[in-house]
Enzyme design. Structure first.
Site, PDB file in Angstrom:
ATOM      1  N   TYR A 120       0.919  -1.253   0.026  1.00 38.77           N
ATOM      2  CA  TYR A 120       0.084   0.130  -0.111  1.00 38.77           C
ATOM      3  C   TYR A 120       0.951   1.374   0.038  1.00 38.77           C
ATOM      4  O   TYR A 120       0.254   2.554  -0.112  1.00 38.77           O
ATOM      5  CB  TYR A 120      -0.945  -0.004   1.282  1.00 38.77           C
ATOM      6  CG  TYR A 120      -2.071  -0.960   1.215  1.00 38.77           C
ATOM      7  CD1 TYR A 120      -2.361  -1.875  -0.121  1.00 38.77           C
ATOM      8  CD2 TYR A 120      -2.999  -1.158   1.926  1.00 38.77           C
ATOM      9  CE1 TYR A 120      -3.343  -2.625  -0.072  1.00 38.77           C
ATOM     10  CE2 TYR A 120      -3.889  -2.161   2.006  1.00 38.77           C
ATOM     11  CZ  TYR A 120      -4.230  -2.914   0.846  1.00 38.77           C
ATOM     12  OH  TYR A 120      -5.272  -3.694   0.810  1.00 38.77           O
TER      13      TYR A 120
ATOM     14  N   LYS B 279       5.066 -14.039   2.542  1.00 35.83           N
ATOM     15  CA  LYS B 279       5.365 -15.091   1.285  1.00 35.83           C
ATOM     16  C   LYS B 279       6.817 -15.011   0.926  1.00 35.83           C
ATOM     17  O   LYS B 279       7.344 -14.460   0.049  1.00 35.83           O
ATOM     18  CB  LYS B 279       4.388 -14.645   0.087  1.00 35.83           C
ATOM     19  CG  LYS B 279       3.074 -15.156   0.577  1.00 35.83           C
ATOM     20  CD  LYS B 279       2.866 -16.470   0.489  1.00 35.83           C
ATOM     21  CE  LYS B 279       3.176 -17.162  -1.024  1.00 35.83           C
ATOM     22  NZ  LYS B 279       3.048 -18.482  -0.823  1.00 35.83           N
TER      23      LYS B 279
ATOM     24  N   ASP C 102      -0.781 -18.093   2.679  1.00 41.71           N
ATOM     25  CA  ASP C 102      -1.772 -19.036   2.311  1.00 41.71           C
ATOM     26  C   ASP C 102      -2.035 -20.069   3.331  1.00 41.71           C
ATOM     27  O   ASP C 102      -3.138 -20.390   3.491  1.00 41.71           O
ATOM     28  CB  ASP C 102      -1.348 -19.668   0.809  1.00 41.71           C
ATOM     29  CG  ASP C 102       0.183 -19.895   0.647  1.00 41.71           C
ATOM     30  OD1 ASP C 102       0.777 -19.725   1.700  1.00 41.71           O
ATOM     31  OD2 ASP C 102       0.353 -20.688  -0.255  1.00 41.71           O
TER      32      ASP C 102
ATOM     33  N   ASP D  19      -4.461  -6.736   5.890  1.00 46.16           N
ATOM     34  CA  ASP D  19      -5.785  -6.175   5.483  1.00 46.16           C
ATOM     35  C   ASP D  19      -6.619  -7.306   5.205  1.00 46.16           C
ATOM     36  O   ASP D  19      -7.867  -7.427   5.495  1.00 46.16           O
ATOM     37  CB  ASP D  19      -5.705  -5.318   4.223  1.00 46.16           C
ATOM     38  CG  ASP D  19      -6.955  -4.322   3.809  1.00 46.16           C
ATOM     39  OD1 ASP D  19      -7.848  -4.411   4.785  1.00 46.16           O
ATOM     40  OD2 ASP D  19      -6.882  -3.667   3.000  1.00 46.16           O
TER      41      ASP D  19
ATOM     42  N   ASP E 245      -9.826  -9.537   7.444  1.00 47.41           N
ATOM     43  CA  ASP E 245     -11.337  -9.658   7.458  1.00 47.41           C
ATOM     44  C   ASP E 245     -11.647 -11.126   7.222  1.00 47.41           C
ATOM     45  O   ASP E 245     -12.935 -11.332   7.625  1.00 47.41           O
ATOM     46  CB  ASP E 245     -11.452  -8.917   5.815  1.00 47.41           C
ATOM     47  CG  ASP E 245     -11.717  -7.523   5.985  1.00 47.41           C
ATOM     48  OD1 ASP E 245     -11.251  -6.734   6.779  1.00 47.41           O
ATOM     49  OD2 ASP E 245     -12.137  -6.868   5.111  1.00 47.41           O
TER      50      ASP E 245
END
Length: 356
Positions: free
Chosen positions: A139, A193, A225, A249, A253
């Site tokens: 971001y 990752k 993952d 982010d 959620d």
């Protein structure tokens, strides 16, 4: 001696409804704890409606006020789908403005189950915190992507200093908690990752370096993952998780979905100076005026604010009241995340539950 100065951003959509309900609850708390000397609210004009009226989502002078004139800020959800910049990007969102302008580098997102709320996992086994780096990562390319009609690139930025400070925030938080529900171990899980991205390998390296400063806290690693799967299948394993901006982010959620929806989830944006607290969810303009707005995430954000300011008794009392109204069914979360009677009805119920 004056009371606590709280910046107040009422936001867009259902924001004014749920913020006003939360202010009522905060004022009721202040009456029950006169030693706190109450709260003084500093109203800040910011959000999509502000952009529509003024051409900016938050004036630079107001960002300075949030940094220099208040003790912390309570922010409602902002943004409206029809308010956009000339190039078509949604206008009125404040994440990039406030997180960088106030240097609130740690986005702290607790995820826990609440009694009386249908959960996708065992209700007594979810109690962890995602610590999301808040000013770098993918971001950092917000508004800076480069490209043309054939290709576009966004840059993922990871710095040593940025990772050091958010990692220390995560380990400090874990050191003060009770550990993971499964085994009581104080644990930080580094999510990345690093098997694919050099920037994530660097993030893992720096987090590992910080872990040596906190021998009482265990460090483990998960690829993103695998973490997504484990947050659904074995959430009780987790205590504190630290990760890059974009991953935080997404995974926060996902975590919210397992415990009844993001409408129950608060977030704190915390730096070494300024801090602001907000619900995770958006402004839900389709619910405005329908007496369905769910203020629980906003109320829990207020509890985080109180903890941050040292009003720990008031924060604990507020959380107990929220837990009570959910457990007894006084407030019922519908399948779509709304509540019957809306924010004012929830505020009435929580205020009643606050009483000794």
């Amino acid at each position: 001696m004056t009371g606590t100065r709280i910046g107040l951003i009422r936001g867009d959509g259902i924001g004014p409804e749920i913020v006003e309900a939360t202010v009522r609850v905060l004022d009721a708390l202040a009456e029950l704890h006169p030693e706190s000397r109450g709260w003084e609210y500093v109203e800040i004009d910011a959000g999509a409606d502000t952009y529509r009226r003024t051409g900016v989502a938050c004036a630079e002078a107001d960002v300075r006020r949030l940094r220099d004139e208040v003790d912390a800020t309570l922010k409602g959800p902002v943004g409206l789908p029809d308010v956009r910049t000339p190039d078509g990007v949604e206008a009125g969102v404040l994440g990039g403005i406030l997180r960088t302008g106030l240097d609130t580098y740690a986005n702290i997102r607790p995820v826990r189950s609440w009694p009386g709320v249908p959960s996708r996992v065992r209700a007594d086994r979810v109690d962890y915190v995602i610590v999301r780096e808040n000013t770098e990562g993918l971001y950092a390319s917000r508004g800076k992507g480069v490209g043309n009609r054939w290709a576009v690139t966004d840059t993922l930025l990871t710095t040593r200093e940025g990772t050091l400070r958010v990692a220390r925030k995560a380990f400090t938080l874990a050191a003060g908690r009770q550990g993971a529900p499964a085994d009581g171990v104080r644990r930080v899980t580094c999510v990345d990752k690093s098997n694919v991205l050099r920037s994530h390998a660097f993030f893992r390296e720096v987090v590992t370096e910080v872990a040596a400063e906190f021998p009482e806290v265990e460090l483990e690693y998960r690829y993103a993952d695998a973490a997504a799967q484990d947050l659904v299948l074995c959430p009780e394993r987790f205590d504190v998780l630290v990760m890059e901006n974009f991953l935080g982010d997404v995974l926060s959620d996902l975590g919210g979905a397992t415990v009844g929806g993001v409408g129950l989830c608060p977030a704190g944006n915390v730096g070494d100076g300024a801090a602001y607290f907000e619900p995770v969810h958006g402004s839900a303009p389709d619910l405005v005026g329908r007496n369905r707005a769910n203020p629980v995430g906003q109320l829990l954000a207020a509890a985080m604010l109180l903890d941050h300011l040292g009003h720990v008794d008031e924060a604990a009392r507020l959380r107990r009241a929220v837990s009570a109204v959910l457990a007894f069914g006084t407030v019922r979360i519908e399948a779509d995340g709304t509540v019957r009677g809306g924010a004012e009805a929830v505020a009435d119920a929580v205020i009643a539950a606050l009483q000794p």
